[in-house]
Design a protein around this motif. Structure first.
Motif, PDB file in Angstrom:
ATOM      1  N   THR A   1     -13.778  -9.915 -14.562  1.00  0.00           N
ATOM      2  CA  THR A   1     -13.935 -11.380 -14.489  1.00  0.00           C
ATOM      3  C   THR A   1     -14.469 -11.917 -15.819  1.00  0.00           C
ATOM      4  O   THR A   1     -14.688 -11.147 -16.757  1.00  0.00           O
ATOM      5  CB  THR A   1     -14.948 -11.751 -13.393  1.00  0.00           C
ATOM      6  OG1 THR A   1     -16.252 -11.319 -13.858  1.00  0.00           O
ATOM      7  CG2 THR A   1     -14.642 -11.071 -12.067  1.00  0.00           C
TER       8      THR A   1
ATOM      9  N   LYS B   1      -5.826  -7.020 -18.857  1.00  0.00           N
ATOM     10  CA  LYS B   1      -6.730  -7.867 -18.060  1.00  0.00           C
ATOM     11  C   LYS B   1      -8.081  -8.010 -18.773  1.00  0.00           C
ATOM     12  O   LYS B   1      -8.652  -9.106 -18.831  1.00  0.00           O
ATOM     13  CB  LYS B   1      -6.902  -7.248 -16.660  1.00  0.00           C
ATOM     14  CG  LYS B   1      -7.878  -7.954 -15.769  1.00  0.00           C
ATOM     15  CD  LYS B   1      -7.397  -9.316 -15.297  1.00  0.00           C
ATOM     16  CE  LYS B   1      -8.503 -10.010 -14.518  1.00  0.00           C
ATOM     17  NZ  LYS B   1      -8.186 -11.339 -14.073  1.00  0.00           N
TER      18      LYS B   1
ATOM     19  N   ALA C   1      -7.528  -7.217 -10.667  1.00  0.00           N
ATOM     20  CA  ALA C   1      -7.596  -8.686 -10.649  1.00  0.00           C
ATOM     21  C   ALA C   1      -8.974  -9.177 -10.201  1.00  0.00           C
ATOM     22  O   ALA C   1      -9.493 -10.147 -10.745  1.00  0.00           O
ATOM     23  CB  ALA C   1      -6.523  -9.237  -9.719  1.00  0.00           C
ATOM     24  N   ASN C   2      -9.582  -8.458  -9.227  1.00  0.00           N
ATOM     25  CA  ASN C   2     -10.828  -8.970  -8.647  1.00  0.00           C
ATOM     26  C   ASN C   2     -12.089  -8.561  -9.400  1.00  0.00           C
ATOM     27  O   ASN C   2     -13.065  -9.296  -9.424  1.00  0.00           O
ATOM     28  CB  ASN C   2     -10.972  -8.493  -7.187  1.00  0.00           C
ATOM     29  CG  ASN C   2      -9.886  -9.094  -6.326  1.00  0.00           C
ATOM     30  OD1 ASN C   2      -9.327 -10.129  -6.671  1.00  0.00           O
ATOM     31  ND2 ASN C   2      -9.569  -8.426  -5.226  1.00  0.00           N
ATOM     32  N   LYS C   3     -12.079  -7.370  -9.982  1.00  0.00           N
ATOM     33  CA  LYS C   3     -13.341  -6.863 -10.542  1.00  0.00           C
ATOM     34  C   LYS C   3     -13.552  -7.270 -12.003  1.00  0.00           C
ATOM     35  O   LYS C   3     -14.682  -7.358 -12.460  1.00  0.00           O
ATOM     36  CB  LYS C   3     -13.374  -5.333 -10.436  1.00  0.00           C
ATOM     37  CG  LYS C   3     -13.325  -4.806  -9.003  1.00  0.00           C
ATOM     38  CD  LYS C   3     -14.671  -4.854  -8.343  1.00  0.00           C
ATOM     39  CE  LYS C   3     -14.671  -4.467  -6.884  1.00  0.00           C
ATOM     40  NZ  LYS C   3     -14.340  -3.074  -6.609  1.00  0.00           N
TER      41      LYS C   3
ATOM     42  N   ASP D   1      -6.744   3.699  -4.567  1.00  0.00           N
ATOM     43  CA  ASP D   1      -6.030   3.724  -3.293  1.00  0.00           C
ATOM     44  C   ASP D   1      -5.908   5.179  -2.810  1.00  0.00           C
ATOM     45  O   ASP D   1      -6.472   6.093  -3.434  1.00  0.00           O
ATOM     46  CB  ASP D   1      -4.654   3.034  -3.412  1.00  0.00           C
ATOM     47  CG  ASP D   1      -3.727   3.771  -4.378  1.00  0.00           C
ATOM     48  OD1 ASP D   1      -4.031   4.931  -4.747  1.00  0.00           O
ATOM     49  OD2 ASP D   1      -2.700   3.207  -4.762  1.00  0.00           O
TER      50      ASP D   1
ATOM     51  N   THR E   1      -5.854   0.008  -7.981  1.00  0.00           N
ATOM     52  CA  THR E   1      -4.844  -0.964  -7.534  1.00  0.00           C
ATOM     53  C   THR E   1      -4.888  -2.246  -8.370  1.00  0.00           C
ATOM     54  O   THR E   1      -5.895  -2.554  -9.014  1.00  0.00           O
ATOM     55  CB  THR E   1      -5.081  -1.353  -6.060  1.00  0.00           C
ATOM     56  OG1 THR E   1      -6.379  -1.977  -5.984  1.00  0.00           O
ATOM     57  CG2 THR E   1      -5.038  -0.152  -5.145  1.00  0.00           C
ATOM     58  N   GLU E   2      -3.783  -3.021  -8.286  1.00  0.00           N
ATOM     59  CA  GLU E   2      -3.691  -4.311  -8.993  1.00  0.00           C
ATOM     60  C   GLU E   2      -4.790  -5.263  -8.504  1.00  0.00           C
ATOM     61  O   GLU E   2      -5.355  -6.016  -9.283  1.00  0.00           O
ATOM     62  CB  GLU E   2      -2.330  -4.958  -8.745  1.00  0.00           C
ATOM     63  CG  GLU E   2      -1.186  -4.044  -9.131  1.00  0.00           C
ATOM     64  CD  GLU E   2      -0.200  -4.686 -10.079  1.00  0.00           C
ATOM     65  OE1 GLU E   2      -0.223  -5.911 -10.230  1.00  0.00           O
ATOM     66  OE2 GLU E   2       0.591  -3.924 -10.671  1.00  0.00           O
ATOM     67  N   GLU E   3      -5.075  -5.202  -7.186  1.00  0.00           N
ATOM     68  CA  GLU E   3      -6.107  -6.105  -6.620  1.00  0.00           C
ATOM     69  C   GLU E   3      -7.466  -5.798  -7.250  1.00  0.00           C
ATOM     70  O   GLU E   3      -8.214  -6.710  -7.587  1.00  0.00           O
ATOM     71  CB  GLU E   3      -6.258  -5.937  -5.089  1.00  0.00           C
ATOM     72  CG  GLU E   3      -5.081  -6.396  -4.255  1.00  0.00           C
ATOM     73  CD  GLU E   3      -3.914  -5.425  -4.314  1.00  0.00           C
ATOM     74  OE1 GLU E   3      -4.163  -4.213  -4.300  1.00  0.00           O
ATOM     75  OE2 GLU E   3      -2.762  -5.879  -4.389  1.00  0.00           O
ATOM     76  N   GLU E   4      -7.766  -4.511  -7.363  1.00  0.00           N
ATOM     77  CA  GLU E   4      -9.043  -4.134  -7.963  1.00  0.00           C
ATOM     78  C   GLU E   4      -9.141  -4.683  -9.383  1.00  0.00           C
ATOM     79  O   GLU E   4     -10.172  -5.229  -9.783  1.00  0.00           O
ATOM     80  CB  GLU E   4      -9.197  -2.597  -7.987  1.00  0.00           C
ATOM     81  CG  GLU E   4      -9.591  -1.986  -6.659  1.00  0.00           C
ATOM     82  CD  GLU E   4     -10.999  -2.364  -6.247  1.00  0.00           C
ATOM     83  OE1 GLU E   4     -11.115  -3.182  -5.321  1.00  0.00           O
ATOM     84  OE2 GLU E   4     -11.971  -1.875  -6.844  1.00  0.00           O
TER      85      GLU E   4
END
Ligand code: PMP
Length: 410
Positions: free
Chosen positions: A159, A186, A155-157, A144, A150-153
Protein backbone atom coordinates in the motif's frame (compact mmCIF):
# COMPACT_ATOMS: atom_id res chain seq x y z
CA UNK A 1 23.95 -34.79 -20.87
CA UNK A 2 23.92 -34.85 -17.04
CA UNK A 3 25.89 -38.12 -17.04
CA UNK A 4 28.69 -36.32 -18.89
CA UNK A 5 28.41 -33.32 -16.57
CA UNK A 6 28.62 -35.57 -13.51
CA UNK A 7 32.13 -36.66 -14.54
CA UNK A 8 33.31 -33.11 -13.79
CA UNK A 9 32.36 -33.51 -10.13
CA UNK A 10 34.82 -35.89 -8.47
CA UNK A 11 33.10 -35.77 -5.07
CA UNK A 12 30.09 -37.55 -6.57
CA UNK A 13 32.19 -40.49 -7.63
CA UNK A 14 32.43 -42.19 -4.25
CA UNK A 15 30.65 -44.73 -2.09
CA UNK A 16 28.95 -43.71 1.14
CA UNK A 17 28.17 -46.48 3.65
CA UNK A 18 28.90 -49.00 0.88
CA UNK A 19 26.42 -47.44 -1.58
CA UNK A 20 26.68 -45.25 -4.66
CA UNK A 21 26.59 -41.62 -3.45
CA UNK A 22 23.36 -39.78 -4.25
CA UNK A 23 23.56 -36.06 -3.52
CA UNK A 24 20.13 -34.41 -3.30
CA UNK A 25 20.92 -31.31 -1.27
CA UNK A 26 22.03 -28.75 -3.85
CA UNK A 27 19.62 -26.10 -2.53
CA UNK A 28 21.81 -26.06 0.60
CA UNK A 29 25.04 -25.95 -1.41
CA UNK A 30 26.10 -27.33 -4.76
CA UNK A 31 29.11 -29.50 -5.45
CA UNK A 32 32.01 -27.97 -7.39
CA UNK A 33 33.32 -29.01 -10.81
CA UNK A 34 37.04 -29.62 -11.37
CA UNK A 35 37.27 -26.32 -13.31
CA UNK A 36 36.24 -24.36 -10.20
CA UNK A 37 38.59 -26.33 -7.92
CA UNK A 38 41.41 -25.63 -10.37
CA UNK A 39 40.59 -21.93 -10.62
CA UNK A 40 40.92 -21.60 -6.83
CA UNK A 41 44.11 -23.66 -6.82
CA UNK A 42 45.56 -21.67 -9.71
CA UNK A 43 44.87 -18.42 -7.89
CA UNK A 44 46.85 -19.50 -4.82
CA UNK A 45 49.57 -21.21 -6.82
CA UNK A 46 50.24 -18.32 -9.14
CA UNK A 47 48.59 -15.04 -8.23
CA UNK A 48 47.95 -14.70 -4.50
CA UNK A 49 48.43 -11.16 -3.20
CA UNK A 50 46.21 -8.59 -1.51
CA UNK A 51 44.21 -6.89 -4.29
CA UNK A 52 43.78 -3.14 -4.77
CA UNK A 53 46.75 -2.36 -2.52
CA UNK A 54 50.15 -3.16 -3.92
CA UNK A 55 51.80 -1.50 -6.91
CA UNK A 56 53.46 -4.75 -7.93
CA UNK A 57 52.75 -7.48 -10.46
CA UNK A 58 50.94 -10.08 -8.32
CA UNK A 59 48.76 -7.55 -6.55
CA UNK A 60 47.75 -6.19 -9.92
CA UNK A 61 46.98 -9.73 -11.15
CA UNK A 62 44.92 -10.42 -8.03
CA UNK A 63 43.02 -7.15 -8.59
CA UNK A 64 42.47 -8.12 -12.23
CA UNK A 65 41.01 -11.55 -11.26
CA UNK A 66 38.75 -9.96 -8.67
CA UNK A 67 37.51 -7.13 -10.89
CA UNK A 68 37.06 -9.43 -13.88
CA UNK A 69 34.61 -11.46 -11.76
CA UNK A 70 32.57 -8.31 -11.26
CA UNK A 71 32.25 -7.97 -15.04
CA UNK A 72 31.41 -11.67 -15.45
CA UNK A 73 28.68 -11.40 -12.78
CA UNK A 74 27.36 -8.15 -14.26
CA UNK A 75 26.90 -9.86 -17.61
CA UNK A 76 25.47 -13.06 -16.12
CA UNK A 77 22.63 -11.26 -14.31
CA UNK A 78 22.11 -8.39 -16.76
CA UNK A 79 23.26 -5.51 -14.53
CA UNK A 80 24.01 -2.20 -16.26
CA UNK A 81 27.52 -1.63 -14.93
CA UNK A 82 30.14 -2.91 -12.50
CA UNK A 83 29.27 -0.32 -9.85
CA UNK A 84 26.03 -2.24 -9.31
CA UNK A 85 27.84 -5.44 -8.26
CA UNK A 86 28.94 -5.62 -4.61
CA UNK A 87 30.75 -8.70 -3.37
CA UNK A 88 29.69 -10.01 0.01
CA UNK A 89 30.16 -13.25 1.94
CA UNK A 90 26.74 -14.68 1.10
CA UNK A 91 23.06 -13.83 0.67
CA UNK A 92 22.74 -13.41 4.43
CA UNK A 93 25.37 -10.68 4.50
CA UNK A 94 23.74 -8.97 1.53
CA UNK A 95 20.38 -8.76 3.29
CA UNK A 96 22.02 -7.50 6.47
CA UNK A 97 23.75 -4.84 4.40
CA UNK A 98 20.42 -3.77 2.89
CA UNK A 99 18.64 -3.82 6.25
CA UNK A 100 21.32 -1.83 8.08
CA UNK A 101 22.29 0.58 5.37
CA UNK A 102 18.91 1.14 3.70
CA UNK A 103 16.37 -0.05 6.28
CA UNK A 104 17.85 1.60 9.36
CA UNK A 105 18.34 4.90 7.51
CA UNK A 106 15.25 5.26 5.36
CA UNK A 107 12.46 3.58 7.36
CA UNK A 108 10.46 5.73 9.76
CA UNK A 109 7.84 5.04 12.43
CA UNK A 110 4.55 3.88 10.87
CA UNK A 111 6.15 2.79 7.59
CA UNK A 112 5.50 -0.73 6.33
CA UNK A 113 7.93 -3.38 5.15
CA UNK A 114 6.40 -6.22 3.13
CA UNK A 115 7.96 -9.67 2.82
CA UNK A 116 6.39 -13.07 2.14
CA UNK A 117 5.77 -15.92 4.56
CA UNK A 118 8.05 -18.02 2.34
CA UNK A 119 11.22 -16.09 3.18
CA UNK A 120 14.43 -17.73 4.28
CA UNK A 121 15.37 -16.28 7.69
CA UNK A 122 18.09 -14.21 6.01
CA UNK A 123 15.36 -12.12 4.33
CA UNK A 124 13.17 -12.06 7.40
CA UNK A 125 15.09 -11.61 10.64
CA UNK A 126 16.98 -8.49 9.43
CA UNK A 127 13.64 -6.81 8.52
CA UNK A 128 12.16 -7.76 11.90
CA UNK A 129 15.11 -5.96 13.47
CA UNK A 130 14.54 -2.87 11.34
CA UNK A 131 10.80 -2.87 12.05
CA UNK A 132 11.42 -3.16 15.81
CA UNK A 133 14.11 -0.48 15.88
CA UNK A 134 12.10 1.99 13.81
CA UNK A 135 8.53 1.31 14.95
CA UNK A 136 7.59 0.09 11.47
CA UNK A 137 5.15 -2.70 10.63
CA UNK A 138 6.39 -5.95 9.07
CA UNK A 139 3.65 -7.35 6.82
CA UNK A 140 3.47 -10.74 5.13
CA UNK A 141 2.29 -11.90 1.73
CA UNK A 142 0.71 -15.33 2.18
CA UNK A 143 0.59 -18.24 -0.26
CA UNK A 144 -2.18 -20.18 -1.96
CA UNK A 145 -2.42 -23.99 -1.79
CA UNK A 146 0.18 -24.36 -4.52
CA UNK A 147 2.64 -22.29 -2.48
CA UNK A 148 2.39 -19.18 -4.65
CA UNK A 149 1.73 -15.55 -3.63
CA UNK A 150 -1.66 -14.55 -5.01
CA UNK A 151 -2.61 -11.39 -6.96
CA UNK A 152 -5.00 -10.44 -4.13
CA UNK A 153 -2.20 -10.57 -1.59
CA UNK A 154 -0.04 -8.34 -3.79
CA UNK A 155 -2.91 -5.89 -4.36
CA UNK A 156 -3.99 -5.76 -0.71
CA UNK A 157 -0.76 -5.84 1.27
CA UNK A 158 1.45 -3.46 -0.72
CA UNK A 159 0.00 0.00 0.00
CA UNK A 160 0.99 3.66 0.11
CA UNK A 161 2.51 3.00 3.52
CA UNK A 162 4.87 0.37 2.09
CA UNK A 163 8.45 1.56 1.78
CA UNK A 164 10.33 -1.72 1.24
CA UNK A 165 9.18 -4.93 -0.43
CA UNK A 166 11.66 -7.80 -0.08
CA UNK A 167 10.58 -11.14 -1.51
CA UNK A 168 12.11 -14.41 -2.60
CA UNK A 169 11.95 -15.41 -6.25
CA UNK A 170 12.06 -19.16 -5.58
CA UNK A 171 11.19 -20.72 -2.23
CA UNK A 172 13.97 -22.83 -0.74
CA UNK A 173 11.33 -25.08 0.85
CA UNK A 174 8.76 -25.56 -1.91
CA UNK A 175 10.73 -24.59 -5.00
CA UNK A 176 7.76 -22.49 -6.13
CA UNK A 177 8.48 -19.60 -8.47
CA UNK A 178 6.85 -16.40 -7.20
CA UNK A 179 5.32 -13.71 -9.44
CA UNK A 180 8.30 -11.50 -8.79
CA UNK A 181 7.78 -9.12 -11.71
CA UNK A 182 4.24 -8.27 -10.58
CA UNK A 183 5.46 -7.75 -7.02
CA UNK A 184 8.22 -5.40 -8.20
CA UNK A 185 5.76 -3.46 -10.37
CA UNK A 186 3.30 -3.10 -7.52
CA UNK A 187 6.07 -1.98 -5.13
CA UNK A 188 7.16 0.69 -7.60
CA UNK A 189 3.58 1.84 -8.18
CA UNK A 190 3.35 2.83 -4.48
CA UNK A 191 6.85 4.36 -4.42
CA UNK A 192 8.50 1.50 -2.48
CA UNK A 193 11.83 -0.13 -3.30
CA UNK A 194 11.78 -3.80 -4.34
CA UNK A 195 14.50 -6.20 -3.21
CA UNK A 196 14.56 -9.81 -4.39
CA UNK A 197 16.18 -12.97 -3.09
CA UNK A 198 17.49 -14.84 -6.13
CA UNK A 199 19.60 -17.33 -4.14
CA UNK A 200 17.43 -20.22 -5.38
CA UNK A 201 16.71 -18.88 -8.86
CA UNK A 202 19.93 -17.53 -10.35
CA UNK A 203 21.66 -20.95 -10.24
CA UNK A 204 18.74 -22.55 -12.08
CA UNK A 205 17.30 -20.14 -14.67
CA UNK A 206 18.23 -17.13 -16.74
CA UNK A 207 17.86 -13.98 -14.65
CA UNK A 208 18.00 -10.42 -15.91
CA UNK A 209 17.87 -7.99 -13.00
CA UNK A 210 17.57 -4.91 -15.25
CA UNK A 211 14.62 -6.38 -17.10
CA UNK A 212 13.00 -7.40 -13.79
CA UNK A 213 13.65 -3.82 -12.62
CA UNK A 214 14.53 -4.95 -9.07
CA UNK A 215 16.21 -2.27 -6.96
CA UNK A 216 18.40 -4.90 -5.34
CA UNK A 217 18.94 -8.65 -5.76
CA UNK A 218 20.85 -11.04 -3.57
CA UNK A 219 22.53 -14.43 -4.03
CA UNK A 220 25.31 -16.77 -2.83
CA UNK A 221 28.01 -18.24 -5.07
CA UNK A 222 28.10 -21.58 -3.25
CA UNK A 223 24.62 -22.50 -4.52
CA UNK A 224 25.81 -22.16 -8.13
CA UNK A 225 29.03 -24.22 -8.25
CA UNK A 226 31.31 -21.52 -6.77
CA UNK A 227 33.16 -21.77 -3.44
CA UNK A 228 31.59 -20.83 -0.12
CA UNK A 229 32.30 -17.33 1.16
CA UNK A 230 31.45 -15.24 -1.89
CA UNK A 231 28.04 -13.81 -2.66
CA UNK A 232 26.60 -10.89 -4.55
CA UNK A 233 24.49 -7.88 -3.76
CA UNK A 234 23.23 -6.33 -6.97
CA UNK A 235 21.86 -2.83 -6.47
CA UNK A 236 20.75 -0.12 -8.85
CA UNK A 237 23.41 2.55 -8.90
CA UNK A 238 21.07 5.31 -7.63
CA UNK A 239 20.01 3.13 -4.67
CA UNK A 240 23.56 2.20 -3.70
CA UNK A 241 24.69 5.83 -4.07
CA UNK A 242 22.23 6.98 -1.45
CA UNK A 243 23.04 4.19 1.01
CA UNK A 244 25.78 4.77 3.62
CA UNK A 245 28.55 2.15 4.02
CA UNK A 246 27.83 -0.96 6.08
CA UNK A 247 31.29 -2.18 7.09
CA UNK A 248 33.96 0.45 7.65
CA UNK A 249 37.74 0.06 7.54
CA UNK A 250 40.42 -0.45 4.95
CA UNK A 251 39.78 -0.26 1.21
CA UNK A 252 36.37 1.44 1.41
CA UNK A 253 37.67 4.95 2.09
CA UNK A 254 38.81 7.85 -0.03
CA UNK A 255 40.50 9.88 2.72
CA UNK A 256 40.70 9.62 6.51
CA UNK A 257 41.56 12.28 9.07
CA UNK A 258 41.52 11.91 12.86
CA UNK A 259 37.85 12.89 13.09
CA UNK A 260 36.36 12.23 9.70
CA UNK A 261 36.35 10.04 6.60
CA UNK A 262 35.29 10.38 3.01
CA UNK A 263 34.26 7.14 1.36
CA UNK A 264 35.37 5.42 -1.80
CA UNK A 265 33.17 5.42 -4.88
CA UNK A 266 30.94 2.44 -5.71
CA UNK A 267 31.45 -0.48 -5.54
CA UNK A 268 34.40 -0.18 -3.11
CA UNK A 269 32.31 1.85 -0.64
CA UNK A 270 30.64 -1.44 0.39
CA UNK A 271 33.69 -3.69 0.31
CA UNK A 272 35.66 -2.95 3.48
CA UNK A 273 38.71 -5.09 4.27
CA UNK A 274 40.53 -7.80 2.35
CA UNK A 275 38.18 -9.47 -0.07
CA UNK A 276 37.65 -13.11 -1.09
CA UNK A 277 39.69 -13.25 -4.30
CA UNK A 278 39.87 -17.05 -4.36
CA UNK A 279 36.07 -17.05 -4.17
CA UNK A 280 35.92 -14.56 -7.03
CA UNK A 281 38.23 -16.74 -9.14
CA UNK A 282 35.96 -19.70 -8.42
CA UNK A 283 32.81 -17.70 -9.17
CA UNK A 284 34.13 -16.66 -12.58
CA UNK A 285 34.91 -20.26 -13.37
CA UNK A 286 31.46 -21.40 -12.12
CA UNK A 287 29.65 -18.87 -14.30
CA UNK A 288 31.75 -19.85 -17.31
CA UNK A 289 30.85 -23.48 -16.65
CA UNK A 290 27.12 -22.67 -16.46
CA UNK A 291 27.34 -20.49 -19.58
CA UNK A 292 28.93 -23.34 -21.48
CA UNK A 293 26.05 -25.65 -20.57
CA UNK A 294 23.56 -22.83 -21.19
CA UNK A 295 20.92 -21.82 -18.65
CA UNK A 296 18.16 -23.20 -20.90
CA UNK A 297 19.78 -26.63 -20.68
CA UNK A 298 20.25 -26.25 -16.92
CA UNK A 299 16.51 -25.64 -16.61
CA UNK A 300 15.65 -28.54 -18.87
CA UNK A 301 17.84 -31.02 -16.99
CA UNK A 302 16.21 -30.04 -13.71
CA UNK A 303 12.70 -30.07 -15.16
CA UNK A 304 13.14 -33.66 -16.29
CA UNK A 305 14.48 -34.74 -12.90
CA UNK A 306 11.73 -32.94 -10.99
CA UNK A 307 8.94 -34.31 -13.25
CA UNK A 308 10.19 -37.85 -12.87
CA UNK A 309 10.62 -37.51 -9.10
CA UNK A 310 7.13 -36.04 -8.66
CA UNK A 311 5.68 -38.85 -10.78
CA UNK A 312 7.47 -41.52 -8.77
CA UNK A 313 6.57 -39.92 -5.43
CA UNK A 314 2.93 -39.83 -6.48
CA UNK A 315 3.07 -43.63 -6.80
CA UNK A 316 4.01 -43.90 -3.12
CA UNK A 317 0.77 -43.59 -1.13
CA UNK A 318 2.67 -42.92 2.10
CA UNK A 319 4.30 -39.73 0.72
CA UNK A 320 2.74 -36.24 0.90
CA UNK A 321 4.33 -33.65 -1.41
CA UNK A 322 3.90 -29.95 -0.48
CA UNK A 323 3.16 -27.16 -2.94
CA UNK A 324 2.49 -27.24 -6.66
CA UNK A 325 3.21 -30.31 -8.75
CA UNK A 326 3.27 -28.26 -11.94
CA UNK A 327 6.93 -28.21 -13.02
CA UNK A 328 6.40 -24.91 -14.88
CA UNK A 329 5.61 -23.26 -11.57
CA UNK A 330 8.55 -24.72 -9.67
CA UNK A 331 12.31 -25.04 -9.71
CA UNK A 332 14.46 -28.00 -8.61
CA UNK A 333 13.24 -28.36 -5.01
CA UNK A 334 10.65 -30.82 -3.65
CA UNK A 335 9.45 -30.95 -0.04
CA UNK A 336 7.54 -33.94 1.29
CA UNK A 337 6.81 -36.05 4.32
CA UNK A 338 6.57 -39.80 4.83
CA UNK A 339 3.53 -40.94 6.77
CA UNK A 340 4.31 -42.13 10.27
CA UNK A 341 8.05 -41.34 10.12
CA UNK A 342 9.79 -38.25 11.47
CA UNK A 343 11.77 -36.43 8.75
CA UNK A 344 15.02 -36.89 10.69
CA UNK A 345 14.51 -40.66 10.72
CA UNK A 346 13.82 -40.60 6.97
CA UNK A 347 17.10 -38.73 6.39
CA UNK A 348 19.12 -41.04 8.66
CA UNK A 349 17.83 -44.17 6.95
CA UNK A 350 18.35 -42.69 3.48
CA UNK A 351 21.88 -41.75 4.51
CA UNK A 352 22.58 -45.39 5.32
CA UNK A 353 21.81 -46.04 1.62
CA UNK A 354 24.18 -43.25 0.53
CA UNK A 355 21.34 -40.82 -0.24
CA UNK A 356 21.85 -37.28 1.11
CA UNK A 357 18.71 -35.20 1.59
CA UNK A 358 17.87 -32.20 3.77
CA UNK A 359 15.33 -32.36 6.59
CA UNK A 360 14.06 -29.85 9.11
CA UNK A 361 12.59 -26.40 8.87
CA UNK A 362 15.02 -25.13 6.24
CA UNK A 363 15.66 -21.73 7.90
CA UNK A 364 12.02 -20.87 7.21
CA UNK A 365 10.18 -21.38 10.51
CA UNK A 366 7.26 -19.05 9.70
CA UNK A 367 6.61 -20.91 6.42
CA UNK A 368 6.65 -24.35 8.08
CA UNK A 369 4.31 -23.00 10.75
CA UNK A 370 2.01 -21.59 8.03
CA UNK A 371 2.06 -24.98 6.29
CA UNK A 372 1.19 -26.68 9.59
CA UNK A 373 4.25 -28.94 9.50
CA UNK A 374 6.21 -27.81 12.53
CA UNK A 375 8.20 -31.05 12.68
CA UNK A 376 9.70 -30.04 9.33
CA UNK A 377 9.84 -31.68 5.93
CA UNK A 378 12.14 -33.86 3.88
CA UNK A 379 13.61 -31.80 1.04
CA UNK A 380 15.30 -33.05 -2.09
CA UNK A 381 16.92 -30.60 -4.48
CA UNK A 382 18.57 -31.17 -7.82
CA UNK A 383 21.29 -29.72 -9.95
CA UNK A 384 22.90 -30.34 -13.31
CA UNK A 385 24.93 -33.36 -12.14
CA UNK A 386 21.94 -35.36 -10.90
CA UNK A 387 20.73 -38.29 -12.98
CA UNK A 388 17.72 -40.59 -13.15
CA UNK A 389 19.76 -43.10 -11.09
CA UNK A 390 19.62 -40.57 -8.26
CA UNK A 391 15.82 -40.45 -8.54
CA UNK A 392 15.75 -44.25 -8.48
CA UNK A 393 17.98 -44.36 -5.38
CA UNK A 394 15.68 -41.91 -3.59
CA UNK A 395 12.52 -43.88 -4.39
CA UNK A 396 14.07 -47.23 -3.43
CA UNK A 397 15.45 -45.63 -0.26
CA UNK A 398 12.01 -44.31 0.70
CA UNK A 399 10.43 -47.73 0.19
CA UNK A 400 13.15 -49.27 2.33
CA UNK A 401 12.63 -46.62 5.01
CA UNK A 402 9.00 -47.68 5.35
CA UNK A 403 10.00 -51.35 5.46
CA UNK A 404 12.68 -50.73 8.09
CA UNK A 405 10.12 -49.12 10.34
CA UNK A 406 7.71 -51.99 9.91
CA UNK A 407 5.18 -50.42 7.53
CA UNK A 408 5.76 -52.57 4.42
CA UNK A 409 6.39 -50.73 1.17
CA UNK A 410 2.79 -49.60 0.48
N1 PMP B 1 17.79 -17.23 0.53
C1 PMP B 1 17.44 -18.44 0.11
C2 PMP B 1 16.20 -18.57 -0.73
C3 PMP B 1 18.22 -19.55 0.46
O1 PMP B 1 17.86 -20.76 0.05
C4 PMP B 1 19.37 -19.37 1.26
C5 PMP B 1 20.23 -20.54 1.67
N2 PMP B 1 19.54 -21.68 2.06
C6 PMP B 1 19.69 -18.07 1.66
C7 PMP B 1 18.89 -17.02 1.28
C8 PMP B 1 20.88 -17.78 2.52
O2 PMP B 1 22.05 -18.12 1.85
P1 PMP B 1 23.43 -18.14 2.65
O3 PMP B 1 23.29 -19.15 3.75
O4 PMP B 1 24.42 -18.54 1.62
O5 PMP B 1 23.64 -16.76 3.18
Amino acid sequence: MNKEIKKDFPILDQEIHGHRFTYLDSAATTQKPIAVLEAVNDYYKNYNANPHRGAYYLSEKSTEIYENTRTVVKEFIGAKNEKEIIFVKNATEAFNLLAHSYGMNFIKEGDEIVISVAEHHSNLVPWQQVAKAKGALLKYLYLDEEGIITEEEIANKITNKTKIVSVTHVSNVLGTIQPIKKIIEKAHSVGAVAFIDIAQSVPHMKIDVSQLDADAAVFSGHKMLAPMGIGVLYGKEELLEKMPPFMCGGDMIEYVTEQDTTFAELPNKFEGGTQNVEGAAGLTSAIQYLNEIGMDNVEQIEDELVSETLKRLEELPFVTVYGTKDTKKKSGVISFNVEGIHPHDVASILDSYGVAIRVGRHCAYPLLNYMGVNAGTCRVSFYIYNTMEDVEALIEGLKNTRKWLGYGSK
